[in-house]
Design a protein around this motif. Structure first.
Motif, PDB file in Angstrom:
ATOM      1  N   THR A  40      24.966  -4.124   7.726  1.00  0.00           N
ATOM      2  CA  THR A  40      25.889  -4.513   6.657  1.00  0.00           C
ATOM      3  C   THR A  40      27.216  -5.026   7.211  1.00  0.00           C
ATOM      4  O   THR A  40      28.096  -5.375   6.443  1.00  0.00           O
ATOM      5  N   GLY A  41      27.351  -5.063   8.530  1.00  0.00           N
ATOM      6  CA  GLY A  41      28.553  -5.595   9.167  1.00  0.00           C
ATOM      7  C   GLY A  41      29.405  -4.537   9.819  1.00  0.00           C
ATOM      8  O   GLY A  41      29.316  -3.356   9.495  1.00  0.00           O
ATOM      9  N   ASP A  42      30.208  -4.944  10.796  1.00  0.00           N
ATOM     10  CA  ASP A  42      31.161  -4.063  11.482  1.00  0.00           C
ATOM     11  C   ASP A  42      30.523  -2.792  12.035  1.00  0.00           C
ATOM     12  O   ASP A  42      31.084  -1.702  11.925  1.00  0.00           O
ATOM     13  N   GLY A  43      29.335  -2.914  12.621  1.00  0.00           N
ATOM     14  CA  GLY A  43      28.673  -1.760  13.226  1.00  0.00           C
ATOM     15  C   GLY A  43      28.084  -0.789  12.229  1.00  0.00           C
ATOM     16  O   GLY A  43      27.797   0.355  12.569  1.00  0.00           O
ATOM     17  N   GLU A  44      27.888  -1.229  10.989  1.00  0.00           N
ATOM     18  CA  GLU A  44      27.339  -0.369   9.951  1.00  0.00           C
ATOM     19  C   GLU A  44      25.946  -0.841   9.551  1.00  0.00           C
ATOM     20  O   GLU A  44      25.624  -2.023   9.636  1.00  0.00           O
ATOM     21  N   ALA A  45      25.140   0.098   9.097  1.00  0.00           N
ATOM     22  CA  ALA A  45      23.790  -0.222   8.619  1.00  0.00           C
ATOM     23  C   ALA A  45      23.441   0.679   7.448  1.00  0.00           C
ATOM     24  O   ALA A  45      23.868   1.834   7.377  1.00  0.00           O
ATOM     25  N   ASP A  46      22.669   0.117   6.546  1.00  0.00           N
ATOM     26  CA  ASP A  46      22.198   0.845   5.365  1.00  0.00           C
ATOM     27  C   ASP A  46      20.789   1.358   5.639  1.00  0.00           C
ATOM     28  O   ASP A  46      19.935   0.615   6.126  1.00  0.00           O
ATOM     29  N   LEU A  47      20.543   2.614   5.318  1.00  0.00           N
ATOM     30  CA  LEU A  47      19.283   3.298   5.589  1.00  0.00           C
ATOM     31  C   LEU A  47      18.458   3.435   4.320  1.00  0.00           C
ATOM     32  O   LEU A  47      18.998   3.757   3.258  1.00  0.00           O
ATOM     33  N   SER A  48      17.154   3.212   4.436  1.00  0.00           N
ATOM     34  CA  SER A  48      16.245   3.522   3.331  1.00  0.00           C
ATOM     35  C   SER A  48      14.892   3.947   3.893  1.00  0.00           C
ATOM     36  O   SER A  48      14.484   3.509   4.972  1.00  0.00           O
ATOM     37  N   LEU A  49      14.228   4.819   3.160  1.00  0.00           N
ATOM     38  CA  LEU A  49      12.903   5.326   3.530  1.00  0.00           C
ATOM     39  C   LEU A  49      11.998   5.317   2.308  1.00  0.00           C
ATOM     40  O   LEU A  49      12.474   5.467   1.183  1.00  0.00           O
ATOM     41  N   ALA A  50      10.717   5.180   2.556  1.00  0.00           N
ATOM     42  CA  ALA A  50       9.712   5.309   1.500  1.00  0.00           C
ATOM     43  C   ALA A  50       8.482   5.955   2.123  1.00  0.00           C
ATOM     44  O   ALA A  50       7.981   5.478   3.146  1.00  0.00           O
TER      45      ALA A  50
ATOM     46  N   ARG B  90       0.825  -1.214   0.000  1.00  0.00           N
ATOM     47  CA  ARG B  90       0.000   0.000   0.000  1.00  0.00           C
ATOM     48  C   ARG B  90       0.856   1.260   0.000  1.00  0.00           C
ATOM     49  O   ARG B  90       0.521   2.250  -0.653  1.00  0.00           O
ATOM     50  N   VAL B  91       1.983   1.234   0.716  1.00  0.00           N
ATOM     51  CA  VAL B  91       2.892   2.385   0.684  1.00  0.00           C
ATOM     52  C   VAL B  91       3.478   2.543  -0.717  1.00  0.00           C
ATOM     53  O   VAL B  91       3.468   3.640  -1.288  1.00  0.00           O
ATOM     54  N   LEU B  92       3.975   1.458  -1.285  1.00  0.00           N
ATOM     55  CA  LEU B  92       4.612   1.549  -2.600  1.00  0.00           C
ATOM     56  C   LEU B  92       3.625   1.947  -3.691  1.00  0.00           C
ATOM     57  O   LEU B  92       3.979   2.705  -4.598  1.00  0.00           O
ATOM     58  N   ILE B  93       2.400   1.482  -3.608  1.00  0.00           N
ATOM     59  CA  ILE B  93       1.378   1.888  -4.582  1.00  0.00           C
ATOM     60  C   ILE B  93       1.047   3.367  -4.423  1.00  0.00           C
ATOM     61  O   ILE B  93       0.730   4.048  -5.397  1.00  0.00           O
ATOM     62  N   GLY B  94       1.169   3.884  -3.203  1.00  0.00           N
ATOM     63  CA  GLY B  94       0.918   5.303  -2.948  1.00  0.00           C
ATOM     64  C   GLY B  94       2.034   6.217  -3.424  1.00  0.00           C
ATOM     65  O   GLY B  94       1.932   7.442  -3.336  1.00  0.00           O
ATOM     66  N   MET B  95       3.102   5.623  -3.920  1.00  0.00           N
ATOM     67  CA  MET B  95       4.213   6.400  -4.463  1.00  0.00           C
ATOM     68  C   MET B  95       4.103   6.404  -5.980  1.00  0.00           C
ATOM     69  O   MET B  95       3.746   5.401  -6.589  1.00  0.00           O
ATOM     70  N   SER B  96       4.427   7.525  -6.587  1.00  0.00           N
ATOM     71  CA  SER B  96       4.431   7.608  -8.046  1.00  0.00           C
ATOM     72  C   SER B  96       5.563   6.751  -8.605  1.00  0.00           C
ATOM     73  O   SER B  96       6.486   6.366  -7.875  1.00  0.00           O
ATOM     74  N   GLU B  97       5.506   6.471  -9.903  1.00  0.00           N
ATOM     75  CA  GLU B  97       6.605   5.723 -10.531  1.00  0.00           C
ATOM     76  C   GLU B  97       7.927   6.472 -10.351  1.00  0.00           C
ATOM     77  O   GLU B  97       8.969   5.849 -10.149  1.00  0.00           O
ATOM     78  N   GLN B  98       7.897   7.797 -10.419  1.00  0.00           N
ATOM     79  CA  GLN B  98       9.122   8.584 -10.227  1.00  0.00           C
ATOM     80  C   GLN B  98       9.656   8.419  -8.802  1.00  0.00           C
ATOM     81  O   GLN B  98      10.865   8.244  -8.611  1.00  0.00           O
TER      82      GLN B  98
ATOM     83  N   ARG C  58       9.162   5.858  -6.798  1.00  0.00           N
ATOM     84  CA  ARG C  58       9.694   4.492  -6.672  1.00  0.00           C
ATOM     85  C   ARG C  58      11.045   4.381  -7.389  1.00  0.00           C
ATOM     86  O   ARG C  58      11.959   3.711  -6.905  1.00  0.00           O
ATOM     87  N   TYR C  59      11.191   5.044  -8.528  1.00  0.00           N
ATOM     88  CA  TYR C  59      12.474   5.060  -9.236  1.00  0.00           C
ATOM     89  C   TYR C  59      13.561   5.665  -8.335  1.00  0.00           C
ATOM     90  O   TYR C  59      14.660   5.118  -8.217  1.00  0.00           O
ATOM     91  N   LEU C  60      13.255   6.781  -7.689  1.00  0.00           N
ATOM     92  CA  LEU C  60      14.239   7.418  -6.818  1.00  0.00           C
ATOM     93  C   LEU C  60      14.570   6.538  -5.618  1.00  0.00           C
ATOM     94  O   LEU C  60      15.707   6.494  -5.162  1.00  0.00           O
ATOM     95  N   ARG C  61      13.599   5.817  -5.103  1.00  0.00           N
ATOM     96  CA  ARG C  61      13.803   4.942  -3.941  1.00  0.00           C
ATOM     97  C   ARG C  61      14.605   3.694  -4.304  1.00  0.00           C
ATOM     98  O   ARG C  61      15.501   3.279  -3.581  1.00  0.00           O
ATOM     99  N   PHE C  62      14.281   3.042  -5.435  1.00  0.00           N
ATOM    100  CA  PHE C  62      14.898   1.766  -5.788  1.00  0.00           C
ATOM    101  C   PHE C  62      15.997   1.882  -6.846  1.00  0.00           C
ATOM    102  O   PHE C  62      16.584   0.874  -7.227  1.00  0.00           O
ATOM    103  N   HIS C  63      16.238   3.097  -7.355  1.00  0.00           N
ATOM    104  CA  HIS C  63      17.291   3.344  -8.353  1.00  0.00           C
ATOM    105  C   HIS C  63      17.015   2.605  -9.658  1.00  0.00           C
ATOM    106  O   HIS C  63      17.945   2.315 -10.417  1.00  0.00           O
ATOM    107  N   SER C  64      15.778   2.308  -9.916  1.00  0.00           N
ATOM    108  CA  SER C  64      15.402   1.563 -11.107  1.00  0.00           C
ATOM    109  C   SER C  64      13.902   1.757 -11.332  1.00  0.00           C
ATOM    110  O   SER C  64      13.156   1.939 -10.368  1.00  0.00           O
ATOM    111  N   PRO C  65      13.452   1.696 -12.572  1.00  0.00           N
ATOM    112  CA  PRO C  65      12.005   1.799 -12.801  1.00  0.00           C
ATOM    113  C   PRO C  65      11.259   0.657 -12.104  1.00  0.00           C
ATOM    114  O   PRO C  65      11.698  -0.499 -12.149  1.00  0.00           O
ATOM    115  N   VAL C  66      10.189   0.997 -11.419  1.00  0.00           N
ATOM    116  CA  VAL C  66       9.356  -0.004 -10.743  1.00  0.00           C
ATOM    117  C   VAL C  66       7.898   0.294 -11.112  1.00  0.00           C
ATOM    118  O   VAL C  66       7.147   0.856 -10.315  1.00  0.00           O
TER     119      VAL C  66
END
Length: 178
Positions: free
Chosen positions: A98-108, A37-45, A47-55
């Motif tokens: 991602t290891g060694d006290g590091e983490a990758d962040l993402s938001l939508a 429901r969150v991803l459908i509420g996002m425009s294709e643009q 989602r592209y910015l979030r996933f770095h690829s057309p979705v």
């Protein structure tokens, strides 16, 4: 995903011209419909910015992989807009170790709720979880054209300690502890 998440705050009011109530809770791998429901509420643009690829299509595969990254510890929070007659999922944030006290962040965040403080609320929960887990270095891979995300994350975390641009992507890193 682990169960040792910090206690969630009571619903918070967000004020961006109009007040609304946002509650944040942990997501589990079974919450696929909320991610959809969150991803459908996002425009294709968006989602592209979030996933770095057309979705163009929000598939079950995509939603499952967002919720359950294989072989990695992660924490994922859902932001919900509480209305008088229903509760609507409006965003999610995730950190993946991602290891060694590091983490990758993402938001939508769904388009109609972007720039209203939803990401900030999600970030506060994510940072608390990262700190509790000993993840001191936060990184984000962002498309260079996504200046809004780069600016927003830098507003929340301060200036990145490193910034590396490769092709059309910017890899940003922050230290949570001085």
């Amino acid at each position: 995903m682990t169960s040792d998440t910090p206690a969630l705050e009571s619903p918070q009011k967000v004020d961006a011209g109009q007040q609304f109530i946002v509650a944040v809770r942990s997501l589990s791998p079974e919450d696929i419909e909320f991610v959809r429901r969150v991803l459908i509420g996002m425009s294709e643009q968006s989602r592209y910015l979030r996933f770095h690829s057309p979705v163009p299509i929000v598939s079950d595969w995509l939603c499952r992989n967002v919720l359950n990254p294989k072989d990695f510890e992660c924490v994922t929070y859902l932001a919900e807009h509480h209305m008088s007659d229903r509760v609507e999922p409006i965003g999610f944030g995730q950190m993946i170790e991602t290891g060694d006290g590091e983490a990758d962040l993402s938001l939508a965040v769904v388009d109609v709720h972007q720039r209203k403080g939803v990401g900030h609320i999600l970030m506060s929960h994510l940072i608390a979880s990262a700190t509790m887990r000993g993840w001191n270095i936060i990184q984000a891979d962002v498309l260079a054209e996504n200046t809004a995300a780069i600016g927003a994350i830098s507003t929340w975390l301060g200036s990145p300690v490193s910034r590396h641009t490769e092709s059309n992507r910017v890899k940003l890193r922050w230290h949570l502890t001085a």
